[in-house]
Design an enzyme around this catalytic site. Structure first.
Site, PDB file in Angstrom:
ATOM      1  N   LYS A 192       0.845  -1.197   0.000  1.00 34.43           N
ATOM      2  CA  LYS A 192       0.000   0.000   0.000  1.00 34.43           C
ATOM      3  C   LYS A 192       0.880   1.245   0.000  1.00 34.43           C
ATOM      4  O   LYS A 192       1.536   1.558   0.982  1.00 34.43           O
ATOM      5  CB  LYS A 192      -0.925   0.049   1.231  1.00 34.43           C
ATOM      6  CG  LYS A 192      -2.043   1.075   0.991  1.00 34.43           C
ATOM      7  CD  LYS A 192      -2.625   1.673   2.226  1.00 34.43           C
ATOM      8  CE  LYS A 192      -1.888   2.843   2.780  1.00 34.43           C
ATOM      9  NZ  LYS A 192      -1.841   4.060   1.933  1.00 34.43           N
ATOM     10  N   GLU A 267      10.465   0.970   9.935  1.00 30.10           N
ATOM     11  CA  GLU A 267      11.468   1.982   9.579  1.00 30.10           C
ATOM     12  C   GLU A 267      10.800   3.321   9.800  1.00 30.10           C
ATOM     13  O   GLU A 267       9.894   3.697   9.058  1.00 30.10           O
ATOM     14  CB  GLU A 267      11.852   1.845   8.103  1.00 30.10           C
ATOM     15  CG  GLU A 267      12.570   0.561   7.744  1.00 30.10           C
ATOM     16  CD  GLU A 267      14.028   0.577   8.189  1.00 30.10           C
ATOM     17  OE1 GLU A 267      14.529   1.629   8.620  1.00 30.10           O
ATOM     18  OE2 GLU A 267      14.656  -0.486   8.113  1.00 30.10           O
ATOM     19  N   CYS A 301      14.095  10.457   5.616  1.00 29.47           N
ATOM     20  CA  CYS A 301      14.098  10.017   7.018  1.00 29.47           C
ATOM     21  C   CYS A 301      15.473  10.168   7.655  1.00 29.47           C
ATOM     22  O   CYS A 301      15.588  10.482   8.829  1.00 29.47           O
ATOM     23  CB  CYS A 301      13.632   8.574   7.096  1.00 29.47           C
ATOM     24  SG  CYS A 301      14.505   7.509   5.946  1.00 29.47           S
ATOM     25  N   GLU A 401      10.891  15.711  14.329  1.00 35.27           N
ATOM     26  CA  GLU A 401      11.168  15.580  12.899  1.00 35.27           C
ATOM     27  C   GLU A 401      10.268  16.547  12.132  1.00 35.27           C
ATOM     28  O   GLU A 401       9.048  16.518  12.285  1.00 35.27           O
ATOM     29  CB  GLU A 401      10.872  14.147  12.462  1.00 35.27           C
ATOM     30  CG  GLU A 401      11.266  13.884  11.035  1.00 35.27           C
ATOM     31  CD  GLU A 401      10.937  12.468  10.602  1.00 35.27           C
ATOM     32  OE1 GLU A 401       9.829  12.004  10.901  1.00 35.27           O
ATOM     33  OE2 GLU A 401      11.796  11.829   9.978  1.00 35.27           O
TER      34      GLU A 401
HETATM   35  P1  NAD Z   1       2.713   8.085   7.807  1.00 37.49           P
HETATM   36  O1  NAD Z   1       3.062   7.283   8.989  1.00 37.49           O
HETATM   37  O2  NAD Z   1       1.693   9.143   7.936  1.00 37.49           O
HETATM   38  O3  NAD Z   1       2.221   7.162   6.610  1.00 37.49           O
HETATM   39  C1  NAD Z   1       2.999   6.094   6.131  1.00 37.49           C
HETATM   40  C2  NAD Z   1       2.094   5.080   5.490  1.00 37.49           C
HETATM   41  O4  NAD Z   1       1.257   4.510   6.490  1.00 37.49           O
HETATM   42  C3  NAD Z   1       1.156   5.635   4.424  1.00 37.49           C
HETATM   43  O5  NAD Z   1       1.054   4.696   3.371  1.00 37.49           O
HETATM   44  C4  NAD Z   1      -0.169   5.731   5.159  1.00 37.49           C
HETATM   45  O6  NAD Z   1      -1.291   5.664   4.319  1.00 37.49           O
HETATM   46  C5  NAD Z   1      -0.086   4.517   6.050  1.00 37.49           C
HETATM   47  N1  NAD Z   1      -0.966   4.527   7.228  1.00 37.49           N
HETATM   48  C6  NAD Z   1      -1.450   5.619   7.898  1.00 37.49           C
HETATM   49  N2  NAD Z   1      -2.219   5.207   8.931  1.00 37.49           N
HETATM   50  C7  NAD Z   1      -2.215   3.852   8.926  1.00 37.49           C
HETATM   51  C8  NAD Z   1      -2.800   2.859   9.751  1.00 37.49           C
HETATM   52  N3  NAD Z   1      -3.566   3.180  10.803  1.00 37.49           N
HETATM   53  N4  NAD Z   1      -2.576   1.562   9.471  1.00 37.49           N
HETATM   54  C9  NAD Z   1      -1.801   1.219   8.430  1.00 37.49           C
HETATM   55  N5  NAD Z   1      -1.210   2.117   7.598  1.00 37.49           N
HETATM   56  C10 NAD Z   1      -1.419   3.420   7.846  1.00 37.49           C
HETATM   57  O7  NAD Z   1       4.093   8.689   7.298  1.00 37.49           O
HETATM   58  P2  NAD Z   1       4.303   9.735   6.124  1.00 37.49           P
HETATM   59  O8  NAD Z   1       3.925  11.065   6.628  1.00 37.49           O
HETATM   60  O9  NAD Z   1       3.676   9.227   4.872  1.00 37.49           O
HETATM   61  O10 NAD Z   1       5.888   9.622   5.929  1.00 37.49           O
HETATM   62  C11 NAD Z   1       6.768  10.388   6.638  1.00 37.49           C
HETATM   63  C12 NAD Z   1       7.409   9.574   7.746  1.00 37.49           C
HETATM   64  O11 NAD Z   1       8.021   8.402   7.218  1.00 37.49           O
HETATM   65  C13 NAD Z   1       8.525  10.323   8.415  1.00 37.49           C
HETATM   66  O12 NAD Z   1       8.449  10.154   9.805  1.00 37.49           O
HETATM   67  C14 NAD Z   1       9.781   9.672   7.871  1.00 37.49           C
HETATM   68  O13 NAD Z   1      10.910   9.795   8.687  1.00 37.49           O
HETATM   69  C15 NAD Z   1       9.346   8.268   7.740  1.00 37.49           C
HETATM   70  N6  NAD Z   1      10.231   7.539   6.815  1.00 37.49           N
HETATM   71  C16 NAD Z   1      11.089   6.606   7.314  1.00 37.49           C
HETATM   72  C17 NAD Z   1      11.962   5.931   6.469  1.00 37.49           C
HETATM   73  C18 NAD Z   1      12.939   4.911   6.998  1.00 37.49           C
HETATM   74  O14 NAD Z   1      13.458   4.132   6.209  1.00 37.49           O
HETATM   75  N7  NAD Z   1      13.233   4.878   8.277  1.00 37.49           N
HETATM   76  C19 NAD Z   1      11.936   6.213   5.103  1.00 37.49           C
HETATM   77  C20 NAD Z   1      11.060   7.174   4.637  1.00 37.49           C
HETATM   78  C21 NAD Z   1      10.197   7.829   5.499  1.00 37.49           C
END
Ligand code: NAD
Length: 505
Positions: A192, A267, A301, A401
Site C-alpha cells: 500500500k 522503519e 528520514c 522531525e
Molecule cells: P505516515 O506514517 O503518515 O504514513 C505512512 C504510510 O502509512 C502511508 O502509506 C499511510 O497511508 C499509512 N498509514 C497511515 N495510517 C495507517 C494505519 N492506521 N494503518 C496502516 N497504515 C497506515 O508517514 P508519512 O507522513 O507518509 O511519511 C513520513 C514519515 O516516514 C517520516 O516520519 C519519515 O521519517 C518516515 N520515513 C522513514 C523511512 C525509513 O526508512 N526509516 C523512510 C522514509 C520515510
C-alpha cells in the site's frame, strides 16, 4: 504539472513511454482492478497544486481479494526454481531501466521530486531487484552437528504473503526496497503506497508481472491509511508486515501486528546529527550539510537536520553553508531543479509551523524561512531552504522531525559534549561525523546511537548496506543481505538416522 507543461497527462505523454491513466485502479492478480466500493480519491500535483488523477479508494474487501490472489501468486512463484526466480528479478531490473525516463517523469509529477533525484530513485529500485535477484538461489540453510544418530538441518522458508506499507518521500525506491528481498525469499507482496504518491508503485507492479513475475505475486492496493492500510495490517492472510513511515503510525501498525502475532519491521523517523569538528574540511562539510537537510526538500528520514558544529568554527561553517544554500534552485520537479516542493499543502503547513516555533523558542533564523517569491511557483507547495543558528538541542525544532528543508546549527565544545548531544534524541537512524582525525572518527562513530554513520560524507547511496534505526527510529533492517532474514522464517528438520533398534544418543 509544471506551469509550462499543460497538465499531468500532457506532460507525461510528452515524455512518452508509460501512458498516463485518467483513473488508477488497484493492481491485483496481475491486472488493474477497480475497487469493490466503486470509490476513488483524487490527488494534487505538488508542483502546481492542481488536481490530477483519481485513485482507487481501497478497503477491507479489496485487501482480502489482493491477499487471496497473493496466496495463489506465492504458490506459483515458489513452484519456480530459485535460479529462475532470480532470473525473473533480473529481467524486472532491466525493464525498470528500460523505462527509467518515463518512470522518473511520473515520479516527479506525482511527488514533486526533482527529476535528477527521481532518476536516481528509479535506478536504485532497479538495483534492489538486481541485488536481491542475485541472491534468490543463495538463501542457504545449515546442517547442525548435534547428534550422531540424527541428521539435523535448518532451512529458511518464506512467510507467505507479506504486507508493505510505504510513505510518500521516495515511493519507487521504497517499493523496491521492500519487494526485492520479500520476493527473493519466495514471498508474495501486497503493497500500500501513501495516498499522496501511488503512481509509480502501481506501474512497478505492472512491470514486474510483464517481466515474468507470476500474476498475484505483487499486488498494490491504494487508499487511505486508516482504511486500506489498517485493513491490510489486520487481514488474516498476512504473515509479515514491513512498515515505513512515522513513529505514530508505526505504533499503530505494531499493535495490529501484535494482535495477530505477526512479525513486523518498522522503519520510522529521524533527527540525525551531522557532527562537524573544527579540524574538518569545512568546504566539504558545508556542501554535504546542504545535501543532508535540503535534498528532496528535506523529506528524507535520514536527513542530517541537527548540525552539531564545534563552537570555534561555527561562523566559518555557517558562512560556507549559507553560500551553498544560495545555490539551491527550487522549482517544479519535472523542470529538474535542485529541489521541488514538499508533497502537500498539509506538509508545507507543518514545516511552516515548525519554523514559527523555532523563532518563538529563540533560535536565530539565519537563512530562508519563507515561501519562494517566484510567482510561477505560487500554486505549488514550496518552502525555501531554511537554517536556524544558536539552537539548543532541547528546542522543539531540534527534537521533532520536521520533514522539510530546515536545518539547525547546534554548537558544542568538545568531543564528549558532541556525543552527548548527538545521542540526546528519541531517534537513532543516521549520523555524520566530520573530522580529519582518524582515531576520533572511529571513536565517535562507535559511540553514536544510530543504524548508519557516515564519516566525511553523508547518505552515500547504496542498496548493499543494512539500513534501519536505533531507538524510536524503528527496528529490523532494510537493504543488504541483512534484510533477507526479515523475510524468511527458519525450520529445523531432525531425521533419525540410527539403525532400527539402536538407542538414540
Ligand atoms: P505516515 O506514517 O503518515 O504514513 C505512512 C504510510 O502509512 C502511508 O502509506 C499511510 O497511508 C499509512 N498509514 C497511515 N495510517 C495507517 C494505519 N492506521 N494503518 C496502516 N497504515 C497506515 O508517514 P508519512 O507522513 O507518509 O511519511 C513520513 C514519515 O516516514 C517520516 O516520519 C519519515 O521519517 C518516515 N520515513 C522513514 C523511512 C525509513 O526508512 N526509516 C523512510 C522514509 C520515510
Amino acid at each position: 504539472m509544471t506551469p509550462a507543461s499543460g497538465g499531468f497527462a500532457a506532460a507525461a505523454s510528452k515524455e512518452g513511454g508509460i501512458p498516463v491513466r485518467e483513473r488508477y485502479e488497484h493492481f491485483i492478480g496481475g491486472a488493474f482492478s477497480p475497487p469493490a466500493s466503486g470509490r476513488y480519491f483524487s490527488n494534487h500535483d505538488p508542483s502546481t497544486g492542481e488536481p490530477f488523477g483519481a485513485f482507487a479508494r481501497g478497503d477491507a474487501v479489496d485487501v482480502r481479494r489482493a491477499v487471496e490472489d497473493a496466496a495463489a501468486g506465492q504458490s506459483a512463484w515458489m513452484a519456480m526454481r530459485p535460479a529462475a526466480r532470480g532470473q525473473v528479478m533480473l529481467a524486472i531490473a532491466s525493464r525498470i531501466r528500460r523505462d527509467l525516463d518515463a518512470l522518473a517523469w511520473l515520479e516527479s509529477l506525482d511527488s514533486g521530486k526533482a527529476l535528477w533525484l527521481s532518476r536516481l530513485d528509479v535506478e536504485t529500485c532497479a538495483r534492489y531487484f538486481e541485488y536481491f535477484g542475485g541472491v534468490a538461489d543463495k538463501i542457504l540453510g545449515e546442517v547442525i552437528p548435534a547428534s550422531n544418530e540424527h541428521l539435523m538441518y535448518m532451512v529458511r522458508e518464506p512467510f507467505g504473503v507479506t504486507a508493505h506499507i510505504i510513505p510518500w518521500n521516495a515511493p519507487i525506491t521504497q517499493a523496491g526496497r521492500g519487494a526485492g528481498p520479500a520476493l527473493a525469499a519466495g514471498n508474495a507482496v501486497v503493497m500500500k503506497p501513501a495516498e499522496e504518491t501511488c503512481v509509480t508503485t502501481l506501474e512497478l507492479a505492472r512491470i514486474c508481472v510483464e517481466a515474468g513475475l507470476p500474476p498475484g505475486a505483487f499486488n498494490v492496493i491504494t487508499g487511505y491509511g486508516e482504511e486500506a492500510g489498517q485493513a491490510l495490517t489486520s487481514d488474516a492472510g498476512i504473515r509479515k508486515i514491513a512498515f515505513t513511515g512515522s513513529v505514530e503510525t508505526g505504533r499503530r501498525v505494531m499493535k495490529a501486528a501484535a494482535d495477530r502475532v505477526v512479525p513486523v519491521t518498522v522503519e520510522l523517523g529521524g533527527k540525525s546529527p551531522f557532527v562537524v569538528f573544527d579540524d574538518a574540511d569545512l568546504d566539504s562539510a558545508a556542501s554535504l550539510a546542504r545535501k543532508a537537510f535540503v535534498l528532496n526538500a528535506g523529506q528524507i528520514c535520514s536527513a542530517g537536520t541537527r548540525l552539531l558544529v564545534q563552537r570555534r568554527c561555527v561562523p566559518a561553517f555557517v558562512e560556507r553553508l549559507t553560500r551553498e544554500l544560495d545555490k539551491v534552485r527550487i522549482g517544479p520537479g519535472v523542470e529538474d531543479p535542485d529541489i521541488g516542493p514538499v508533497v502537500s499543502e498539509q506538509q508545507r503547513q507543518r514545516v511552516e509551523r515548525y519554523i514559527e516555533i523555532g523563532r518563538a523558542e529563540g533560535a536565530r533564523l539565519a537563512y530562508g524561512g519563507y515561501r519562494p517569491a517566484d510567482s510561477r511557483l505560487r500554486g505549488g507547495y514550496y518552502v525555501a531552504p531554511t537554517l536556524f543558528v544558536d539552537v539548543a538541542n532541547s528546542m522543539t525544532i531540534a527534537q521533532e522531525e520536521i520533514f522539510g528543508p530546515v536545518g539547525c546549527v547546534i554548537p558544542f565544545g568538545d568531543e564528549e559534549e558532541a556525543v552527548r548531544i548527538a545521542n540526546d534524541t528519541q531517534y537513532g537512524l543516521a549520523a555524520g561525523v566530520w573530522t580529519r582525525d582518524v582515531a576520533r572518527s572511529h571513536r565517535v562513530a562507535g559511540r553514536i546511537q544510530a543504524g548508519q554513520v557516515y564519516v566525511n560524507d553523508y547518505q552515500p547511496i547504496g542498496v548493499e548496506a543494512p539500513f534501519g534505526g536505533y531507538k524510536n527510529s524503528g527496528y529490523g533492517r532494510e537493504k543488504g543481505l541483512e534484510a533477507l532474514h526479515h523475510y524468511t522464517q527458519t525450520k529445523t528438520i531432525i531425521v533419525r538416522t540410527a539403525p532400527d533398534g539402536a538407542t538414540a544418543g
